[in-house]
Design an enzyme around this catalytic site. Sequence first.
Site, PDB file in Angstrom:
ATOM      1  N   PHE A   1      63.796  14.291 149.564  1.00  0.00           N
ATOM      2  CA  PHE A   1      62.583  14.620 150.336  1.00  0.00           C
ATOM      3  C   PHE A   1      62.739  14.385 151.846  1.00  0.00           C
ATOM      4  CE2 PHE A   1      61.365  12.700 146.214  1.00  0.00           C
ATOM      5  CZ  PHE A   1      61.056  13.883 145.550  1.00  0.00           C
TER       6      PHE A   1
ATOM      7  N   SER B   1      67.868  20.252 152.636  1.00  0.00           N
ATOM      8  CA  SER B   1      68.051  21.668 152.309  1.00  0.00           C
ATOM      9  C   SER B   1      67.404  22.564 153.360  1.00  0.00           C
ATOM     10  CB  SER B   1      67.457  21.985 150.936  1.00  0.00           C
ATOM     11  OG  SER B   1      68.159  21.282 149.948  1.00  0.00           O
TER      12      SER B   1
ATOM     13  N   GLU C   1      73.533  20.346 147.992  1.00  0.00           N
ATOM     14  CA  GLU C   1      73.713  19.342 146.923  1.00  0.00           C
ATOM     15  C   GLU C   1      75.193  19.052 146.701  1.00  0.00           C
ATOM     16  OE1 GLU C   1      71.166  17.785 145.807  1.00  0.00           O
ATOM     17  OE2 GLU C   1      69.440  19.129 145.791  1.00  0.00           O
ATOM     18  N   VAL C   2      75.891  18.828 147.789  1.00  0.00           N
ATOM     19  CA  VAL C   2      77.352  18.697 147.752  1.00  0.00           C
ATOM     20  C   VAL C   2      77.791  17.484 146.926  1.00  0.00           C
ATOM     21  CG1 VAL C   2      77.563  17.350 149.901  1.00  0.00           C
ATOM     22  CG2 VAL C   2      79.406  18.907 149.230  1.00  0.00           C
ATOM     23  N   GLN C   3      76.892  16.521 146.718  1.00  0.00           N
ATOM     24  CA  GLN C   3      77.267  15.312 145.958  1.00  0.00           C
ATOM     25  C   GLN C   3      77.621  15.621 144.509  1.00  0.00           C
ATOM     26  OE1 GLN C   3      74.121  15.941 146.914  1.00  0.00           O
ATOM     27  NE2 GLN C   3      72.805  15.686 145.135  1.00  0.00           N
TER      28      GLN C   3
ATOM     29  N   CYS D   1      58.682   6.580 153.331  1.00  0.00           N
ATOM     30  CA  CYS D   1      58.504   5.698 152.161  1.00  0.00           C
ATOM     31  C   CYS D   1      57.125   5.946 151.554  1.00  0.00           C
ATOM     32  CB  CYS D   1      58.653   4.237 152.572  1.00  0.00           C
ATOM     33  SG  CYS D   1      58.264   3.079 151.242  1.00  0.00           S
TER      34      CYS D   1
ATOM     35  N   CYS E   1      54.943   2.437 151.965  1.00  0.00           N
ATOM     36  CA  CYS E   1      54.450   1.890 153.233  1.00  0.00           C
ATOM     37  C   CYS E   1      54.447   2.877 154.393  1.00  0.00           C
ATOM     38  CB  CYS E   1      55.261   0.658 153.611  1.00  0.00           C
ATOM     39  SG  CYS E   1      56.952   1.043 154.091  1.00  0.00           S
TER      40      CYS E   1
ATOM     41  N   CYS F   1      61.697   2.970 151.480  1.00  0.00           N
ATOM     42  CA  CYS F   1      62.398   2.202 152.513  1.00  0.00           C
ATOM     43  C   CYS F   1      63.189   1.072 151.841  1.00  0.00           C
ATOM     44  CB  CYS F   1      61.396   1.626 153.513  1.00  0.00           C
ATOM     45  SG  CYS F   1      60.414   0.289 152.820  1.00  0.00           S
TER      46      CYS F   1
ATOM     47  N   HIS G   1      61.075  -1.369 149.788  1.00  0.00           N
ATOM     48  CA  HIS G   1      60.397  -0.886 148.588  1.00  0.00           C
ATOM     49  C   HIS G   1      61.307  -0.144 147.625  1.00  0.00           C
ATOM     50  CE1 HIS G   1      56.884  -1.516 151.394  1.00  0.00           C
ATOM     51  NE2 HIS G   1      56.747  -2.389 150.422  1.00  0.00           N
TER      52      HIS G   1
HETATM   53 ZN   LIG Z   1      58.368   1.001 152.313  1.00  0.00          ZN
END
Ligand SMILES: [Zn+2]
Length: 370
Positions: A23, A27, A96-98, A152, A155, A190, A193
Site C-alpha cells: 500500500f 506499482s 512484484e519482483v520479490q 500506518c 497511528c 510503522c 505497530h
Molecule cells: Zn503506527
Amino acid sequence: MEFQINKNIVSMGSLEVITGSMFSGKSEELIRRLRRAKYAKQKIVVFSPSIDNRYGEKGIYSHGKESLEAYSVNSVNQMEEIMTENIDAQVIGIDEVQFLGEDVVRFCKKYVEYGKRIIVAGLDLSFRAEPYHPVPELMSISDRVDKLNAICTVCGKPAYASQRLINGEPAYYDDPLVMVGASENYEARCRRHHIVKHKEEEKGKILFVIGTEIDAGKKEVEENYREKFLKGKKCETLIIKSRINEFEENASEVSKNDFSLVDLRNKVGKAISENDCVFIRIIGGLLLPLEGYYSILDFICEYRKKSEIVIVAKNKKGLLNQVLLTVDLLKKSDLNIGKIIYKNGNDEKEHEEVLEEIKDITHLEYEFVN
Ligand SMILES: [Zn+2]
C-alpha cells in the site's frame, strides 16, 4: 524525480528500484515511470509474476485504478524467452519482483549491460519484517532506490512493513504462507505497530505495575490480581527501582539494585521463560535513571510489544492530575495500558464522577481494590 535522458548515458543502461511496504504505491510509481517512457515513444516490456494475477492475466495490478499491459510470467526463463522477441525494447519494467527469485538479479545485470533502462518494483521486507530476497540485492546494484511509505493503519505515521493478519490477529512468525479456511489480510504498519508473534514467547506475559505516587498500593494490587486472574499460574515478581533509590537510607524491603542493565534484561528474560506471568513492580518515578541517562521508562519500552501496564493509584481526593499525567506519559511512549486500579485506603475517597471523567479522557477501564 526522473532520470535525465541523456544520449551519452542512456546506452549505459540503468536499474531503478521502487520499494516499500504494501500500500505504499510502488506499482503506481512503476506504471507512472513506464507511461512516461511510452509517451516518449520508447519501446517498453513489462513483466508481472503470474502469482500476482489478481486482476486477470493481463495487466499489472496496482492498488489504484492505474494498470498497464504486462506479460504474466512464472520464471526468469520465460522472461528471457520474451526478451528474445523484444530485444529492441529500451525500457523493461518488472512488478512484484520479490516473487522472481535470485535469477532476476542476473537478468537485471545482463540487460543493464545491454543498455536497457530497467525499473523494478517490489517489497523490501516480508511480513516478518525480514529482507525479502532478492530485493536487497537489486537495491545494492541499482543506480537509484526509492523507498516509499504507506501510512500506518494504527497511528497514521509512516509505515515501515506489511502486517499480516490472520482472522484479525497478528500472524505468528512461522505461520504457513497459505492458511486454509482462515481469513487473511495485510495492513501497512510503522515499527511500533508492526507485530510478529513468536510461539515460544507466548509463555510469559509481563505486567508492569506502576504507581502514581509512593505507597500507592502496588503490592496489594498485585496480590489481588494473582488471586483473581492467575490462579494456578506460575508467577514471579521482579522489582525495578531507579539508581536514585540506592541513596535512600532505608531501602529495607527492597534489595539494592546491585545488577546492571544487562543483568536486569537477563533476569527478565529468564523470568519470562520460566513463568506464565511476570510482575515487574516499578519503584520510583518512571523518568528516573536506571543506568546513566537510561530511564525506567526507556527500559519498559524495550518490552512494549509483550507487556501490559497496570496503573495503581491511591483512591483519595485530588488524584485527577496525577493519574492523567501518568497515563499521558505512558501513552506518549506507546505502551499498552491495561487498566487503572484504585486502591481504597483510609484516605477520603475521590468522587466516582471524577473517576468516570478520567475514564472518558483516557479510555481506560478502572476497578477498585481494598
Ligand atoms: Zn503506527
